[in-house]
Design a protein around this motif. Structure first.
Motif, PDB file in Angstrom:
ATOM      1  N   CYS A 221     -45.097 -22.363   4.369  1.00 41.40           N
ATOM      2  CA  CYS A 221     -46.179 -23.039   5.091  1.00 41.40           C
ATOM      3  C   CYS A 221     -46.366 -22.526   6.514  1.00 41.40           C
ATOM      4  CB  CYS A 221     -45.906 -24.542   5.189  1.00 41.40           C
ATOM      5  SG  CYS A 221     -45.819 -25.427   3.646  1.00 41.40           S
ATOM      6  N   GLU A 222     -45.364 -21.868   7.049  1.00 44.73           N
ATOM      7  CA  GLU A 222     -45.348 -21.546   8.474  1.00 44.73           C
ATOM      8  C   GLU A 222     -46.566 -20.721   8.873  1.00 44.73           C
ATOM      9  OE1 GLU A 222     -42.380 -19.398  11.712  1.00 44.73           O
ATOM     10  OE2 GLU A 222     -41.634 -19.978   9.725  1.00 44.73           O
TER      11      GLU A 222
ATOM     12  N   TRP B 158     -41.477 -14.715   1.057  1.00 44.82           N
ATOM     13  CA  TRP B 158     -40.286 -15.557   0.869  1.00 44.82           C
ATOM     14  C   TRP B 158     -39.557 -15.165  -0.414  1.00 44.82           C
ATOM     15  CZ3 TRP B 158     -39.175 -19.695  -2.664  1.00 44.82           C
ATOM     16  CH2 TRP B 158     -38.036 -20.450  -2.334  1.00 44.82           C
TER      17      TRP B 158
ATOM     18  N   GLY C  77     -45.202 -30.483   4.352  1.00 47.99           N
ATOM     19  CA  GLY C  77     -43.799 -30.142   4.462  1.00 47.99           C
ATOM     20  C   GLY C  77     -43.526 -29.074   5.512  1.00 47.99           C
ATOM     21  N   THR C  78     -42.297 -28.600   5.506  1.00 48.38           N
ATOM     22  CA  THR C  78     -41.839 -27.645   6.516  1.00 48.38           C
ATOM     23  C   THR C  78     -41.259 -26.380   5.883  1.00 48.38           C
ATOM     24  OG1 THR C  78     -39.654 -28.726   6.578  1.00 48.38           O
ATOM     25  CG2 THR C  78     -41.322 -29.488   8.165  1.00 48.38           C
ATOM     26  N   HIS C  79     -41.584 -26.125   4.650  1.00 48.06           N
ATOM     27  CA  HIS C  79     -41.053 -24.929   3.982  1.00 48.06           C
ATOM     28  C   HIS C  79     -41.541 -23.671   4.701  1.00 48.06           C
ATOM     29  CE1 HIS C  79     -40.203 -21.978   0.839  1.00 48.06           C
ATOM     30  NE2 HIS C  79     -39.337 -22.855   0.373  1.00 48.06           N
ATOM     31  N   ALA C  80     -40.729 -22.617   4.635  1.00 41.97           N
ATOM     32  CA  ALA C  80     -41.070 -21.361   5.302  1.00 41.97           C
ATOM     33  C   ALA C  80     -42.412 -20.797   4.844  1.00 41.97           C
ATOM     34  CB  ALA C  80     -39.964 -20.334   5.054  1.00 41.97           C
TER      35      ALA C  80
ATOM     36  N   GLU D 128     -39.824 -28.611  -3.853  1.00 44.23           N
ATOM     37  CA  GLU D 128     -40.157 -28.758  -2.440  1.00 44.23           C
ATOM     38  C   GLU D 128     -41.645 -28.482  -2.289  1.00 44.23           C
ATOM     39  OE1 GLU D 128     -38.802 -27.396   2.047  1.00 44.23           O
ATOM     40  OE2 GLU D 128     -37.638 -26.749   0.300  1.00 44.23           O
TER      41      GLU D 128
ATOM     42  N   ASP E   3     -52.877 -22.973   7.619  1.00 41.12           N
ATOM     43  CA  ASP E   3     -53.691 -24.170   7.773  1.00 41.12           C
ATOM     44  C   ASP E   3     -54.285 -24.570   6.427  1.00 41.12           C
ATOM     45  OD1 ASP E   3     -53.410 -24.290  10.638  1.00 41.12           O
ATOM     46  OD2 ASP E   3     -54.845 -22.630  10.775  1.00 41.12           O
TER      47      ASP E   3
ATOM     48  N   ILE F 219     -45.296 -27.604  -1.121  1.00 40.79           N
ATOM     49  CA  ILE F 219     -45.900 -26.740  -0.110  1.00 40.79           C
ATOM     50  C   ILE F 219     -47.352 -27.124   0.120  1.00 40.79           C
ATOM     51  CG2 ILE F 219     -46.641 -24.353   0.345  1.00 40.79           C
ATOM     52  CD1 ILE F 219     -44.093 -23.456  -1.128  1.00 40.79           C
TER      53      ILE F 219
END
Length: 240
Positions: free
Chosen positions: A143-144, A218, A138-141, A166, A147, A168
C-alpha cells in the motif's frame, strides 16, 4: 528473475474471461518488474514441470470444474501432480493470483492453502461490471505510497475466507466493504491475490497498474525470512 504466467485455456477456460488478452497485459507488467516471462496455457503440464529457477507464478485461469467456451475441449481426466508446486512453496516463491483464480487450481492443495479465500458457488457473487472505487486499507508494504483509485472492472464479494489474510484493498457494495486485494506470507513464500482483472480494461487504470507494480516488487523478495530467521537475526536475548 524468472516468472511463469498460467493462462486459462482448456479446462481452465470459461465463457466470460479473455485470458489470452489479460495474460498479455500481465506479461508486460511482470516484465517491467524485472522478470523474464513465459506465458503457459497448458496449466497442468506447466505446474508438473515447474523448475527450481522460477521465482514467480502468476495464476490467471478459471475454474477447472466450470463451463468452457463453445468449441473448447476440456479433458476431465487430467492427472494432477502437485509435487513441484508444493516444493516451490517450501523453498520460497512469489505467487500473484488474479481475479478468477479464486476458483482455480482446486486440485492443487499447495495453492488451495496459499490463496487464503475462495469463490464459493451460490455464496460468492459480483455486482455488474462497471466503474468501481478501490479503497486502499491497512499498512502493508504494497500500500505504501498508493492512493484510492477507480477502475472499470468486475468485483467479487462474499469470497469464503479459509486462512488469515492481510487486506490491501477493499470495495464497497450495498454499504458493505469486501476484501478485494490481500497479501499472505507462509513459510518462505509470499502471495498477493487481486480480485480485479476481468478484462483488459482493468489494466487501463493507472491506479491498478501501480498497485500491481508494488505487489510484484514485494513478491520479488523471496525466499522470505521466516519468524525463526528474524529471531535469529535479532541475536540472543538475556534474562533480567
Amino acid at each position: 528473475m524468472r516468472a511463469i504466467i498460467l493462462s486459462g485455456a482448456g479446462r481452465y477456460a470459461d465463457p466470460w474471461h479473455p485470458y489470452a488478452e489479460t495474460s498479455a497485459r500481465l506479461a508486460e507488467l511482470v516484465a517491467a518488474a524485472g522478470y523474464d516471462v513465459e506465458v503457459r496455457d497448458d496449466v497442468d503440464a506447466a505446474l508438473a514441470a515447474l523448475r527450481d529457477d522460477v521465482d514467480l507464478v502468476v495464476v490467471n485461469a478459471g475454474d477447472p470444474d466450470g463451463p468452457v467456451p463453445d468449441g473448447v475441449e476440456a479433458d476431465a481426466q487430467v492427472e494432477v501432480d502437485d509435487t513441484a508446486l508444493a516444493a516451490a512453496m517450501d523453498r520460497g516463491i512469489g505467487v500473484l493470483a488474479m481475479h478468477a483464480s479464486a476458483s482455480s487450481l482446486r486440485d492443487y492443495p499447495a495453492f488451495d492453502h496459499a490463496i487464503g479465500a475462495r469463490w464459493e458457488p451460490e455464496v460468492s457473487w459480483h455486482p455488474p461490471f462497471g466503474e468501481a472505487r478501490v479503497h486502499l486499507v491497512g499498512t502493508h508494504a504494497v500500500c505504501e505510497g498508493l492512493d484510492d483509485f477507480t477502475v472499470e472492472d468486475e468485483r467479487y464479494a462474499n469470497l469464503r475466507l479459509l486462512e488469515v489474510i492481510e487486506p490491501i484493498a477493499e470495495h464497497e457494495e450495498g454499504g458493505v466493504r469486501h476484501p478485494l486485494v490481500w497479501a499472505r506470507e507462509f513459510g518462505r513464500s509470499r502471495l498477493v491475490y487481486d480480485a480485479l482483472g476481468h478484462d483488459a480494461r482493468s489494466y487501463d487504470s493507472a491506479g491498478h497498474r501501480a498497485l500491481l507494480a508494488r505487489a510484484l516488487e514485494w513478491l520479488s523478495h523471496v525466499p522470505a525470512p521466516t519468524a525463526d530467521d528474524r529471531r535469529g537475526a535479532a541475536g540472543p536475548t538475556s534474562a533480567t
